[in-house]
Design a protein around this motif. Structure first.
Motif, PDB file in Angstrom:
ATOM      1  N   ARG A  31     -53.730  17.443  -5.091  1.00 32.52           N
ATOM      2  CA  ARG A  31     -52.278  17.370  -5.060  1.00 32.52           C
ATOM      3  C   ARG A  31     -51.756  18.419  -6.037  1.00 32.52           C
ATOM      4  O   ARG A  31     -52.345  18.624  -7.116  1.00 32.52           O
ATOM      5  N   GLN A  32     -50.665  19.079  -5.656  1.00 30.14           N
ATOM      6  CA  GLN A  32     -50.105  20.111  -6.517  1.00 30.14           C
ATOM      7  C   GLN A  32     -48.598  19.936  -6.597  1.00 30.14           C
ATOM      8  O   GLN A  32     -47.903  19.915  -5.578  1.00 30.14           O
ATOM      9  N   PHE A  33     -48.089  19.839  -7.827  1.00 33.67           N
ATOM     10  CA  PHE A  33     -46.654  19.802  -8.066  1.00 33.67           C
ATOM     11  C   PHE A  33     -46.161  21.230  -8.273  1.00 33.67           C
ATOM     12  O   PHE A  33     -46.949  22.124  -8.625  1.00 33.67           O
ATOM     13  N   PRO A  34     -44.855  21.459  -8.079  1.00 31.08           N
ATOM     14  CA  PRO A  34     -44.312  22.822  -8.201  1.00 31.08           C
ATOM     15  C   PRO A  34     -44.686  23.483  -9.520  1.00 31.08           C
ATOM     16  O   PRO A  34     -44.551  22.892 -10.587  1.00 31.08           O
TER      17      PRO A  34
ATOM     18  N   GLU B 275     -41.237   9.944  -4.812  1.00 32.51           N
ATOM     19  CA  GLU B 275     -42.166  10.470  -5.834  1.00 32.51           C
ATOM     20  C   GLU B 275     -43.505  10.897  -5.250  1.00 32.51           C
ATOM     21  O   GLU B 275     -44.310  11.543  -5.941  1.00 32.51           O
ATOM     22  N   ASP B 276     -43.743  10.559  -3.980  1.00 35.91           N
ATOM     23  CA  ASP B 276     -44.968  11.026  -3.314  1.00 35.91           C
ATOM     24  C   ASP B 276     -44.798  12.426  -2.736  1.00 35.91           C
ATOM     25  O   ASP B 276     -45.772  13.025  -2.254  1.00 35.91           O
ATOM     26  N   SER B 277     -43.571  12.924  -2.772  1.00 39.37           N
ATOM     27  CA  SER B 277     -43.320  14.279  -2.278  1.00 39.37           C
ATOM     28  C   SER B 277     -44.147  15.260  -3.098  1.00 39.37           C
ATOM     29  O   SER B 277     -44.130  15.237  -4.328  1.00 39.37           O
ATOM     30  N   SER B 278     -44.886  16.088  -2.385  1.00 39.50           N
ATOM     31  CA  SER B 278     -45.793  16.996  -3.085  1.00 39.50           C
ATOM     32  C   SER B 278     -46.464  17.911  -2.074  1.00 39.50           C
ATOM     33  O   SER B 278     -46.220  17.821  -0.871  1.00 39.50           O
ATOM     34  N   PHE B 279     -47.320  18.793  -2.590  1.00 37.61           N
ATOM     35  CA  PHE B 279     -48.136  19.670  -1.768  1.00 37.61           C
ATOM     36  C   PHE B 279     -49.560  19.125  -1.830  1.00 37.61           C
ATOM     37  O   PHE B 279     -50.134  18.999  -2.919  1.00 37.61           O
ATOM     38  N   TYR B 280     -50.110  18.761  -0.703  1.00 36.68           N
ATOM     39  CA  TYR B 280     -51.455  18.178  -0.633  1.00 36.68           C
ATOM     40  C   TYR B 280     -52.394  19.199   0.008  1.00 36.68           C
ATOM     41  O   TYR B 280     -52.089  19.767   1.063  1.00 36.68           O
ATOM     42  N   ILE B 281     -53.519  19.432  -0.651  1.00 34.67           N
ATOM     43  CA  ILE B 281     -54.475  20.442  -0.166  1.00 34.67           C
ATOM     44  C   ILE B 281     -55.863  19.814  -0.085  1.00 34.67           C
ATOM     45  O   ILE B 281     -56.303  19.128  -1.015  1.00 34.67           O
ATOM     46  N   CYS B 282     -56.532  20.056   1.026  1.00 37.26           N
ATOM     47  CA  CYS B 282     -57.900  19.567   1.160  1.00 37.26           C
ATOM     48  C   CYS B 282     -58.877  20.723   1.015  1.00 37.26           C
ATOM     49  O   CYS B 282     -58.507  21.895   1.182  1.00 37.26           O
ATOM     50  N   SER B 283     -60.093  20.399   0.678  1.00 36.19           N
ATOM     51  CA  SER B 283     -61.147  21.411   0.645  1.00 36.19           C
ATOM     52  C   SER B 283     -62.430  20.801   1.172  1.00 36.19           C
ATOM     53  O   SER B 283     -62.606  19.578   1.164  1.00 36.19           O
TER      54      SER B 283
ATOM     55  N   TRP C 204     -47.222  30.958   0.256  1.00 35.45           N
ATOM     56  CA  TRP C 204     -47.140  29.790   1.125  1.00 35.45           C
ATOM     57  C   TRP C 204     -48.020  28.642   0.624  1.00 35.45           C
ATOM     58  O   TRP C 204     -48.054  27.585   1.230  1.00 35.45           O
ATOM     59  N   GLY C 205     -48.718  28.893  -0.455  1.00 37.83           N
ATOM     60  CA  GLY C 205     -49.501  27.829  -1.066  1.00 37.83           C
ATOM     61  C   GLY C 205     -50.972  27.837  -0.747  1.00 37.83           C
ATOM     62  O   GLY C 205     -51.742  27.095  -1.364  1.00 37.83           O
ATOM     63  N   GLN C 206     -51.373  28.637   0.209  1.00 44.06           N
ATOM     64  CA  GLN C 206     -52.794  28.610   0.562  1.00 44.06           C
ATOM     65  C   GLN C 206     -53.642  29.266  -0.509  1.00 44.06           C
ATOM     66  O   GLN C 206     -53.273  30.288  -1.071  1.00 44.06           O
ATOM     67  N   LEU C 207     -54.780  28.638  -0.784  1.00 43.40           N
ATOM     68  CA  LEU C 207     -55.736  29.187  -1.735  1.00 43.40           C
ATOM     69  C   LEU C 207     -56.690  30.119  -0.997  1.00 43.40           C
ATOM     70  O   LEU C 207     -57.390  29.706  -0.081  1.00 43.40           O
ATOM     71  N   ILE C 208     -56.708  31.356  -1.444  1.00 47.74           N
ATOM     72  CA  ILE C 208     -57.594  32.350  -0.866  1.00 47.74           C
ATOM     73  C   ILE C 208     -58.819  32.476  -1.773  1.00 47.74           C
ATOM     74  O   ILE C 208     -58.675  32.747  -2.970  1.00 47.74           O
ATOM     75  N   ASN C 209     -59.990  32.256  -1.206  1.00 47.87           N
ATOM     76  CA  ASN C 209     -61.221  32.396  -2.003  1.00 47.87           C
ATOM     77  C   ASN C 209     -61.415  33.863  -2.386  1.00 47.87           C
ATOM     78  O   ASN C 209     -61.459  34.733  -1.525  1.00 47.87           O
ATOM     79  N   LEU C 210     -61.550  34.113  -3.687  1.00 44.45           N
ATOM     80  CA  LEU C 210     -61.838  35.471  -4.146  1.00 44.45           C
ATOM     81  C   LEU C 210     -63.323  35.630  -4.437  1.00 44.45           C
ATOM     82  O   LEU C 210     -63.960  36.557  -3.946  1.00 44.45           O
ATOM     83  N   PHE C 211     -63.839  34.752  -5.286  1.00 44.86           N
ATOM     84  CA  PHE C 211     -65.241  34.827  -5.662  1.00 44.86           C
ATOM     85  C   PHE C 211     -65.816  33.436  -5.881  1.00 44.86           C
ATOM     86  O   PHE C 211     -65.157  32.564  -6.401  1.00 44.86           O
ATOM     87  N   TYR C 212     -67.051  33.296  -5.446  1.00 47.02           N
ATOM     88  CA  TYR C 212     -67.880  32.149  -5.817  1.00 47.02           C
ATOM     89  C   TYR C 212     -68.914  32.730  -6.767  1.00 47.02           C
ATOM     90  O   TYR C 212     -69.784  33.500  -6.347  1.00 47.02           O
ATOM     91  N   ILE C 213     -68.793  32.420  -8.060  1.00 50.96           N
ATOM     92  CA  ILE C 213     -69.567  33.182  -9.032  1.00 50.96           C
ATOM     93  C   ILE C 213     -70.022  32.313 -10.212  1.00 50.96           C
ATOM     94  O   ILE C 213     -69.495  32.442 -11.326  1.00 50.96           O
ATOM     95  N   PRO C 214     -70.996  31.423  -9.975  1.00 52.04           N
ATOM     96  CA  PRO C 214     -71.510  30.609 -11.084  1.00 52.04           C
ATOM     97  C   PRO C 214     -72.155  31.436 -12.201  1.00 52.04           C
ATOM     98  O   PRO C 214     -72.249  30.985 -13.342  1.00 52.04           O
ATOM     99  N   SER C 215     -72.606  32.629 -11.860  1.00 53.43           N
ATOM    100  CA  SER C 215     -73.183  33.522 -12.869  1.00 53.43           C
ATOM    101  C   SER C 215     -73.184  34.932 -12.321  1.00 53.43           C
ATOM    102  O   SER C 215     -73.034  35.146 -11.111  1.00 53.43           O
ATOM    103  N   GLY C 216     -73.333  35.904 -13.218  1.00 53.24           N
ATOM    104  CA  GLY C 216     -73.471  37.279 -12.787  1.00 53.24           C
ATOM    105  C   GLY C 216     -72.154  37.983 -12.508  1.00 53.24           C
ATOM    106  O   GLY C 216     -71.106  37.567 -12.967  1.00 53.24           O
ATOM    107  N   THR C 217     -72.255  39.090 -11.796  1.00 56.34           N
ATOM    108  CA  THR C 217     -71.114  39.935 -11.498  1.00 56.34           C
ATOM    109  C   THR C 217     -71.047  40.207 -10.004  1.00 56.34           C
ATOM    110  O   THR C 217     -72.071  40.420  -9.367  1.00 56.34           O
ATOM    111  N   LYS C 218     -69.825  40.177  -9.485  1.00 58.40           N
ATOM    112  CA  LYS C 218     -69.594  40.510  -8.086  1.00 58.40           C
ATOM    113  C   LYS C 218     -68.384  41.415  -7.993  1.00 58.40           C
ATOM    114  O   LYS C 218     -67.488  41.358  -8.833  1.00 58.40           O
TER     115      LYS C 218
END
Lengths: 116, 109
Positions: A37-40, A87-95, B40-54
């Motif tokens: 969950r992410q707030f502004p 108060e539940d208004s928010s940005f929800y992100i799954c992974s 728009w809020g989307q997370l863009i993967n840049l690096f998966y880097i537990p160690s080292g350099t990329k």
């Protein structure tokens, strides 16, 4: 590869109603998915870990009866916000983590919930 | 749990400048990722880097696992690089990630 899709991207609902958000891994299987969950202008906070075929693990302070998580298949997890309030208004992100992969998490586009 | 400290919180650059973002971890991490969150809020993967350099184009990252920190380098910045950059760490591969507070990057033309 490694595409995660969330639906809906935006939803507006009335107070007291329930809203379901879907998270799908389109081109890989995911035994484990996570809901954030992410707030502004804030960081992402983990709400729960969703495991295929078993109950979700919720973080401290997250109401499991309010945020119902179901992970019925290796490509789909759902988050249902029950009896939503403003108060539940928010940005929800799954992974999702690719089963058998290196451990990298891939994120969906996010779902913006507004409760009136 | 793991604590993640990111710096700087805000960074303003002129187009063409280089920058370094830093992430410190309170404990050892075996899962470390860098993201760019678009408008728009989307997370863009840049690096998966537990160690080292990329390296990937103008971006590169280095993680020194023994000292519990990671660096993200942006060279020849462009206005399209603007946005929030997050680092996140987890105890084991594929485990949940704890996010830092992010760095708000603004690149001016």
């Amino acid at each position: 590869g490694a595409v995660v899709s969330q639906h809906p991207s935006r939803v507006i609902c009335k107070s007291g109603t329930s809203v379901k958000i879907e998270c799908r891994s389109l081109d890989f299987q995911a035994t484990t998915m996570f809901w954030y969950r992410q707030f502004p202008k804030k960081s992402l906070m983990l709400m729960a870990t969703s495991n295929e075929g078993s109950k979700a693990t919720y973080e401290q302070g997250v109401e499991k009866d309010k945020f119902l998580i179901n992970h019925a298949s290796l490509t789909l997890s759902t988050l249902t916000v029950t009896s939503a309030h403003p108060e539940d208004s928010s940005f929800y992100i799954c992974s999702a983590v690719k089963t058998g992969g290196a451990g990298e998490l891939f994120f969906g586009e996010g779902s913006r919930l507004t409760v009136l | 749990g793991i604590q993640v400290e990111q710096s700087p919180p805000d960074l303003i650059l002129q187009e063409g400048a280089n920058s370094t973002l830093r992430c410190n971890f309170s404990d050892s991490v075996n899962n470390l990722q860098w993201f760019h969150q678009n408008p728009w809020g989307q997370l863009i993967n840049l690096f998966y880097i537990p160690s080292g350099t990329k390296q990937n184009g103008r971006l590169s990252a280095t993680t020194v696992a023994t000292e519990r920190y990671s660096l993200l380098y942006i060279s020849s910045s462009q206005t399209t690089d603007s946005g929030v950059y997050f680092c996140a760490g987890g105890e084991t591969s594929g485990s949940r990630l704890t996010f830092g507070e992010g760095t708000q990057l603004t690149v001016n033309p």
